[in-house]
Design a protein around this motif. Structure first.
Motif, short mmCIF file in Angstrom:
data_model
loop_
_atom_site.label_atom_id
_atom_site.label_comp_id
_atom_site.label_asym_id
_atom_site.label_seq_id
_atom_site.Cartn_x
_atom_site.Cartn_y
_atom_site.Cartn_z
N VAL A 82 0.84 -1.20 0.00
CA VAL A 82 0.00 0.00 0.00
C VAL A 82 0.88 1.25 0.00
N LYS A 83 1.87 1.29 0.87
CA LYS A 83 2.73 2.46 0.95
C LYS A 83 3.43 2.72 -0.39
N TYR A 84 3.94 1.65 -1.01
CA TYR A 84 4.63 1.79 -2.28
C TYR A 84 3.65 2.21 -3.39
N GLY A 85 2.51 1.53 -3.46
CA GLY A 85 1.52 1.84 -4.50
C GLY A 85 0.96 3.24 -4.38
N VAL A 86 0.67 3.65 -3.17
CA VAL A 86 0.14 4.99 -2.94
C VAL A 86 1.20 6.05 -3.27
N SER A 87 2.44 5.76 -2.91
CA SER A 87 3.54 6.69 -3.22
C SER A 87 3.75 6.83 -4.72
N LEU A 88 3.60 5.73 -5.46
CA LEU A 88 3.69 5.79 -6.92
C LEU A 88 2.59 6.67 -7.49
N LEU A 89 1.37 6.48 -7.00
CA LEU A 89 0.24 7.30 -7.46
C LEU A 89 0.47 8.77 -7.14
N LEU A 90 0.93 9.04 -5.93
CA LEU A 90 1.16 10.41 -5.51
C LEU A 90 2.27 11.06 -6.33
N ALA A 91 3.35 10.33 -6.56
CA ALA A 91 4.46 10.87 -7.35
C ALA A 91 4.01 11.15 -8.78
N SER A 92 3.20 10.26 -9.33
CA SER A 92 2.69 10.46 -10.69
C SER A 92 1.80 11.71 -10.74
N THR A 104 7.13 21.03 -2.84
CA THR A 104 8.17 21.19 -1.84
C THR A 104 9.37 20.33 -2.22
N SER A 105 10.47 20.49 -1.52
CA SER A 105 11.64 19.66 -1.79
C SER A 105 11.35 18.19 -1.51
N GLU A 106 10.50 17.92 -0.53
CA GLU A 106 10.12 16.53 -0.22
C GLU A 106 9.36 15.90 -1.38
N ILE A 107 8.46 16.65 -1.97
CA ILE A 107 7.68 16.14 -3.09
C ILE A 107 8.58 15.96 -4.31
N THR A 108 9.45 16.91 -4.56
CA THR A 108 10.40 16.79 -5.67
C THR A 108 11.27 15.55 -5.50
N SER A 109 11.69 15.30 -4.28
CA SER A 109 12.50 14.13 -3.97
C SER A 109 11.72 12.83 -4.23
N LEU A 110 10.45 12.82 -3.88
CA LEU A 110 9.60 11.65 -4.12
C LEU A 110 9.48 11.38 -5.63
N VAL A 111 9.23 12.42 -6.40
CA VAL A 111 9.09 12.29 -7.85
C VAL A 111 10.41 11.82 -8.47
N THR A 112 11.51 12.37 -8.02
CA THR A 112 12.82 11.98 -8.53
C THR A 112 13.09 10.50 -8.24
N ALA A 113 12.77 10.07 -7.03
CA ALA A 113 12.96 8.66 -6.66
C ALA A 113 12.11 7.75 -7.54
N LYS A 114 10.89 8.15 -7.81
CA LYS A 114 10.02 7.36 -8.71
C LYS A 114 10.66 7.25 -10.09
N ASN A 115 11.12 8.37 -10.62
CA ASN A 115 11.68 8.39 -11.96
C ASN A 115 13.02 7.67 -12.06
#
Length: 126
Positions: A82-92, A104-115
């Protein structure tokens, strides 16, 4: 409920708390998350960091949780999935700058990690 979550995820974050229809959809999602006996939802420290400087992202996170649970019933009781799937959806969602102004820098970091295919490591998962 899936329609409400999808409606929220298809909308710009800045409108979620300003638009009457989006606010109603959010209220339905929150009420359903509290009252459903089919699923259990929890907000952990990772979303606390993400929403620290961007409170509306919590609304989008809840829509992501609802969408993931309803579309992945076989994984809905696995906290890591759930945590991984939800984080993928949020990053997308956050990748689309039209929807998520004010990253924010936290959100940018999440998107970068996804990519970079390092999202699990970013989330502290194996």
């Amino acid at each position: 409920m899936l329609e409400c979550a999808s409606y929220l995820l298809g909308s710009p974050i800045k409108l979620v708390t300003d638009d009457a229809n989006l606010l109603k959809a959010l209220q339905l999602v929150v009420r359903w998350m509290k009252e459903t006996s089919d699923y259990s939802f929890s907000i952990d420290e990772s979303i606390a960091k993400l929403s620290e400087e961007n409170q509306p992202i919590l609304s989008i996170y809840m829509a992501c949780m609802t969408k993931f649970a309803l579309e992945n019933k076989n994984k809905a009781k696995d906290d890591s999935a759930v945590k991984y799937g939800v984080s993928l959806l949020l990053a997308s969602y956050c990748e689309n700058s039209d929807k998520s102004k004010g990253q924010t820098s936290e959100i940018t970091s999440l998107v970068t990690a996804k990519n970079n295919n390092t999202l699990k490591q970013h989330l502290g998962m194996k």
